[in-house]
Motif scaffolding. Structure first.
Motif, PDB file in Angstrom:
ATOM      1  N   ALA A  19       0.823  -1.214   0.000  1.00  0.00           N
ATOM      2  CA  ALA A  19       0.000   0.000   0.000  1.00  0.00           C
ATOM      3  C   ALA A  19       0.858   1.264   0.000  1.00  0.00           C
ATOM      4  CB  ALA A  19      -0.931  -0.019   1.211  1.00  0.00           C
ATOM      5  N   GLU A  20       2.087   1.174   0.473  1.00  0.00           N
ATOM      6  CA  GLU A  20       2.987   2.332   0.501  1.00  0.00           C
ATOM      7  C   GLU A  20       3.781   2.461  -0.794  1.00  0.00           C
ATOM      8  OE1 GLU A  20       3.335   4.687   2.817  1.00  0.00           O
ATOM      9  OE2 GLU A  20       1.686   3.739   3.904  1.00  0.00           O
ATOM     10  N   SER A  21       3.515   1.575  -1.763  1.00  0.00           N
ATOM     11  CA  SER A  21       4.385   1.461  -2.942  1.00  0.00           C
ATOM     12  C   SER A  21       3.717   2.025  -4.191  1.00  0.00           C
ATOM     13  CB  SER A  21       4.717  -0.012  -3.185  1.00  0.00           C
ATOM     14  OG  SER A  21       5.101  -0.616  -1.975  1.00  0.00           O
ATOM     15  N   ASP A  22       4.559   2.356  -5.173  1.00  0.00           N
ATOM     16  CA  ASP A  22       4.013   2.831  -6.449  1.00  0.00           C
ATOM     17  C   ASP A  22       3.607   1.660  -7.326  1.00  0.00           C
ATOM     18  OD1 ASP A  22       4.550   5.890  -6.563  1.00  0.00           O
ATOM     19  OD2 ASP A  22       6.324   5.001  -5.648  1.00  0.00           O
ATOM     20  N   ILE A  23       4.392   0.610  -7.276  1.00  0.00           N
ATOM     21  CA  ILE A  23       4.125  -0.541  -8.149  1.00  0.00           C
ATOM     22  C   ILE A  23       4.755  -1.781  -7.525  1.00  0.00           C
ATOM     23  CG2 ILE A  23       6.191  -0.116  -9.581  1.00  0.00           C
ATOM     24  CD1 ILE A  23       4.447  -0.975 -12.050  1.00  0.00           C
ATOM     25  N   CYS A  24       4.151  -2.931  -7.782  1.00  0.00           N
ATOM     26  CA  CYS A  24       4.734  -4.199  -7.319  1.00  0.00           C
ATOM     27  C   CYS A  24       5.486  -4.870  -8.461  1.00  0.00           C
ATOM     28  CB  CYS A  24       3.637  -5.149  -6.837  1.00  0.00           C
ATOM     29  SG  CYS A  24       2.861  -4.607  -5.309  1.00  0.00           S
ATOM     30  N   CYS A  25       6.262  -5.886  -8.119  1.00  0.00           N
ATOM     31  CA  CYS A  25       6.887  -6.723  -9.146  1.00  0.00           C
ATOM     32  C   CYS A  25       7.006  -8.133  -8.585  1.00  0.00           C
ATOM     33  CB  CYS A  25       8.267  -6.196  -9.536  1.00  0.00           C
ATOM     34  SG  CYS A  25       9.527  -6.487  -8.278  1.00  0.00           S
ATOM     35  N   THR A  26       7.279  -9.080  -9.458  1.00  0.00           N
ATOM     36  CA  THR A  26       7.622 -10.439  -9.015  1.00  0.00           C
ATOM     37  C   THR A  26       8.973 -10.782  -9.640  1.00  0.00           C
ATOM     38  OG1 THR A  26       6.773 -11.763 -10.846  1.00  0.00           O
ATOM     39  CG2 THR A  26       5.152 -11.054  -9.194  1.00  0.00           C
ATOM     40  N   SER A  27       9.426 -11.998  -9.366  1.00  0.00           N
ATOM     41  CA  SER A  27      10.704 -12.430  -9.946  1.00  0.00           C
ATOM     42  C   SER A  27      10.577 -12.593 -11.462  1.00  0.00           C
ATOM     43  CB  SER A  27      11.118 -13.758  -9.318  1.00  0.00           C
ATOM     44  OG  SER A  27      10.083 -14.713  -9.504  1.00  0.00           O
ATOM     45  N   ALA A  28       9.340 -12.612 -11.973  1.00  0.00           N
ATOM     46  CA  ALA A  28       9.134 -12.845 -13.412  1.00  0.00           C
ATOM     47  C   ALA A  28       9.117 -11.558 -14.223  1.00  0.00           C
ATOM     48  CB  ALA A  28       7.807 -13.586 -13.625  1.00  0.00           C
ATOM     49  N   ASN A  29       9.070 -10.401 -13.555  1.00  0.00           N
ATOM     50  CA  ASN A  29       8.915  -9.163 -14.333  1.00  0.00           C
ATOM     51  C   ASN A  29       9.677  -7.974 -13.736  1.00  0.00           C
ATOM     52  OD1 ASN A  29       7.448  -8.448 -12.090  1.00  0.00           O
ATOM     53  ND2 ASN A  29       5.447  -8.664 -13.045  1.00  0.00           N
ATOM     54  N   ALA A  30      10.597  -8.224 -12.783  1.00  0.00           N
ATOM     55  CA  ALA A  30      11.207  -7.137 -12.005  1.00  0.00           C
ATOM     56  C   ALA A  30      11.891  -6.084 -12.890  1.00  0.00           C
ATOM     57  CB  ALA A  30      12.186  -7.719 -10.989  1.00  0.00           C
ATOM     58  N   ARG A  31      12.713  -6.515 -13.841  1.00  0.00           N
ATOM     59  CA  ARG A  31      13.418  -5.527 -14.680  1.00  0.00           C
ATOM     60  C   ARG A  31      12.422  -4.700 -15.490  1.00  0.00           C
ATOM     61  NH1 ARG A  31      14.496  -4.779 -19.850  1.00  0.00           N
ATOM     62  NH2 ARG A  31      13.344  -6.681 -20.309  1.00  0.00           N
ATOM     63  N   LYS A  32      11.444  -5.398 -16.078  1.00  0.00           N
ATOM     64  CA  LYS A  32      10.446  -4.696 -16.897  1.00  0.00           C
ATOM     65  C   LYS A  32       9.677  -3.665 -16.082  1.00  0.00           C
ATOM     66  CE  LYS A  32       8.624  -7.166 -20.839  1.00  0.00           C
ATOM     67  NZ  LYS A  32       7.493  -7.936 -21.334  1.00  0.00           N
ATOM     68  N   VAL A  33       9.331  -4.041 -14.845  1.00  0.00           N
ATOM     69  CA  VAL A  33       8.589  -3.124 -13.968  1.00  0.00           C
ATOM     70  C   VAL A  33       9.443  -1.885 -13.690  1.00  0.00           C
ATOM     71  CG1 VAL A  33       7.711  -2.814 -11.620  1.00  0.00           C
ATOM     72  CG2 VAL A  33       7.063  -4.840 -12.930  1.00  0.00           C
ATOM     73  N   VAL A  34      10.712  -2.118 -13.323  1.00  0.00           N
ATOM     74  CA  VAL A  34      11.615  -0.997 -13.016  1.00  0.00           C
ATOM     75  C   VAL A  34      11.702  -0.058 -14.222  1.00  0.00           C
ATOM     76  CG1 VAL A  34      14.061  -0.434 -12.665  1.00  0.00           C
ATOM     77  CG2 VAL A  34      12.958  -2.173 -11.227  1.00  0.00           C
ATOM     78  N   GLU A  35      11.868  -0.629 -15.412  1.00  0.00           N
ATOM     79  CA  GLU A  35      12.055   0.206 -16.603  1.00  0.00           C
ATOM     80  C   GLU A  35      10.746   0.833 -17.072  1.00  0.00           C
ATOM     81  OE1 GLU A  35      14.370  -2.106 -19.382  1.00  0.00           O
ATOM     82  OE2 GLU A  35      16.192  -1.735 -18.201  1.00  0.00           O
ATOM     83  N   SER A  36       9.609   0.259 -16.673  1.00  0.00           N
ATOM     84  CA  SER A  36       8.311   0.800 -17.095  1.00  0.00           C
ATOM     85  C   SER A  36       8.058   2.196 -16.519  1.00  0.00           C
ATOM     86  CB  SER A  36       7.175  -0.125 -16.646  1.00  0.00           C
ATOM     87  OG  SER A  36       6.964   0.008 -15.246  1.00  0.00           O
ATOM     88  N   LEU A  37       8.784   2.533 -15.458  1.00  0.00           N
ATOM     89  CA  LEU A  37       8.497   3.798 -14.774  1.00  0.00           C
ATOM     90  C   LEU A  37       9.114   5.004 -15.480  1.00  0.00           C
ATOM     91  CD1 LEU A  37       8.961   2.457 -11.128  1.00  0.00           C
ATOM     92  CD2 LEU A  37       6.816   2.969 -12.283  1.00  0.00           C
ATOM     93  N   GLY A  38      10.092   4.760 -16.355  1.00  0.00           N
ATOM     94  CA  GLY A  38      10.711   5.855 -17.114  1.00  0.00           C
ATOM     95  C   GLY A  38      11.453   6.852 -16.230  1.00  0.00           C
TER      96      GLY A  38
END
Ligand code: 13P
Ligand code: SF4
Length: 341
Positions: A159-178
């Motif tokens: 709830a304190e976070s902008d976005i979640c990730c899992t081990s299957a998508n961590a890099r993509k999630v990080v890069e999705s934020l621009g």
């Protein structure tokens, strides 16, 4: 043979039970001796009967023991796959054979459904490694830096976070934020493994998985020497140097898919060892090298407790509505991003 449950009821290995469970036994016979099966088959039979009667579904993580994985699960997978599955199922009741953060994720995404976990103490060392206060202090120290949170956390942290990730998508999630840098919580090793693959600065917390932190490069090299031709697959919760030594790094489902499409004969899965048992059963033609590293949290889930869970509708997982709403936003932002393994 009979099994006596705590409520003194006896379940028997009758010819009917033997026949109804014979197909499951085929899948686990290399691991489960016949006398043990005679104790477990009545539980599997009764769980499947009750599940049908109640219109419930069982979601099981890849780390569950073969008796659960093959015998009673309707859906199996990694954290990401099970979160998606929880949203797809029609059933009003989900029994989650996995750890608490996974069941909680299913509840956040399906507030109208009943989500049960057979043991409330099935936790996770990563989930316990950070508090809401820690996240608030980090946000103060890095104003404006988005918070990417691994799903292996309680709802209040999500709830304190902008976005979640899992081990299957961590890099993509990080890069999705621009953005140029992110706070990545709470798994230090996953953060450092993501850092190797991206130009985004990844600021890590100090959480560790008590299972994956045990593996060492020396150990992996010793296995390579002992088993010529060995192909090594590692989970990204392992230390960065361990992942460097592996031939493939990915989520638990990423590893399963790798084995499915690989010609390799000898494979070492650097992860929790029930998963190696499950993969071995699915691939009798391959040799799975299986150092036994169990997750004590995952192992709290048993057939006996799953049966009690269905019978007594326990233990219901719930999340306060305000926390749920904010955690759901972080999860939904993740769910539009595809897999990276
Ligand atoms: P996966 O999402 O890859 O299944 O990982 C979950 C987990 O807890 C690994 O230790
Ligand atoms: Fe948590 Fe590690 Fe167990 Fe996965 S294996 S549930 S990360 S303690």
């Amino acid at each position: 043979m009979t099994i006596t449950l705590p409520d003194t009821e006896q379940l028997e290995f009758t010819p009917e039970v033997a026949e109804a469970t014979a197909g499951f036994y085929e899948k686990v016979r290399h691991l489960v001796p016949e006398f043990e099966w005679q104790l477990q088959a009545p539980l599997i039979y009764e769980i499947n009967r009750l599940k049908k009667e109640q219109g419930a579904v069982i979601l099981a993580h890849n780390y569950q023991v073969p008796q659960i994985f093959f015998g009673i699960a309707d859906y199996t997978g990694d954290s990401l796959g099970l979160a998606r599955e929880a949203m797809e199922v029609d059933s009003q009741t989900i029994v989650f054979c996995g750890v608490h953060f996974m069941a909680e994720t299913a509840k956040i995404l399906n507030p109208e459904k009943t989500v049960l976990i057979p043991d409330l103490e099935a936790g996770c060392s990563l989930s316990e490694s950070i508090t809401v206060e820690d996240v608030k202090l980090l946000k103060q120290s890095y104003p404006g830096v988005p918070v990417v949170t691994y799903v292996n956390t309680p709802a209040a942290i999500k709830a304190e976070s902008d976005i979640c990730c899992t081990s299957a998508n961590a890099r993509k999630v990080v890069e999705s934020l621009g953005v140029d840098r992110v706070l990545f919580l709470p798994d230090e090793y996953l953060a450092r493994n993501v850092q190797k693959e991206t130009d985004v600065e990844v600021i890590a917390w100090k959480g560790r998985c008590i299972v994956h932190e045990q593996f060492t490069v020396e150990e992996l090299r010793a296995y390579r020497e002992q088993f010529p031709g060995l192909v090594i697959l590692a989970h990204p919760e392992c230390a960065p140097d361990v992942c460097d030594e592996a031939d493939f790094v990915g989520s638990t489902t990423g590893m399963v898919s790798y084995v499915d499409r690989s010609d390799a004969r000898r494979i070492l899965l650097v992860t929790e060892c029930s998963m190696s048992d499950n993969v071995q059963e699915a691939h009798p033609d391959k040799e799975l090298v299986r150092p036994c590293t169990l997750c004590p949290h995952m192992k709290r889930i048993t057939l006996e407790k799953t049966l009690s869970s269905l019978r007594n509708r326990q233990y219901e997982v719930d999340v306060p509505s305000d926390v749920r709403r904010r955690a759901r936003r972080a999860l939904e932002r993740m769910l539009v991003i595809g897999r990276d393994d």
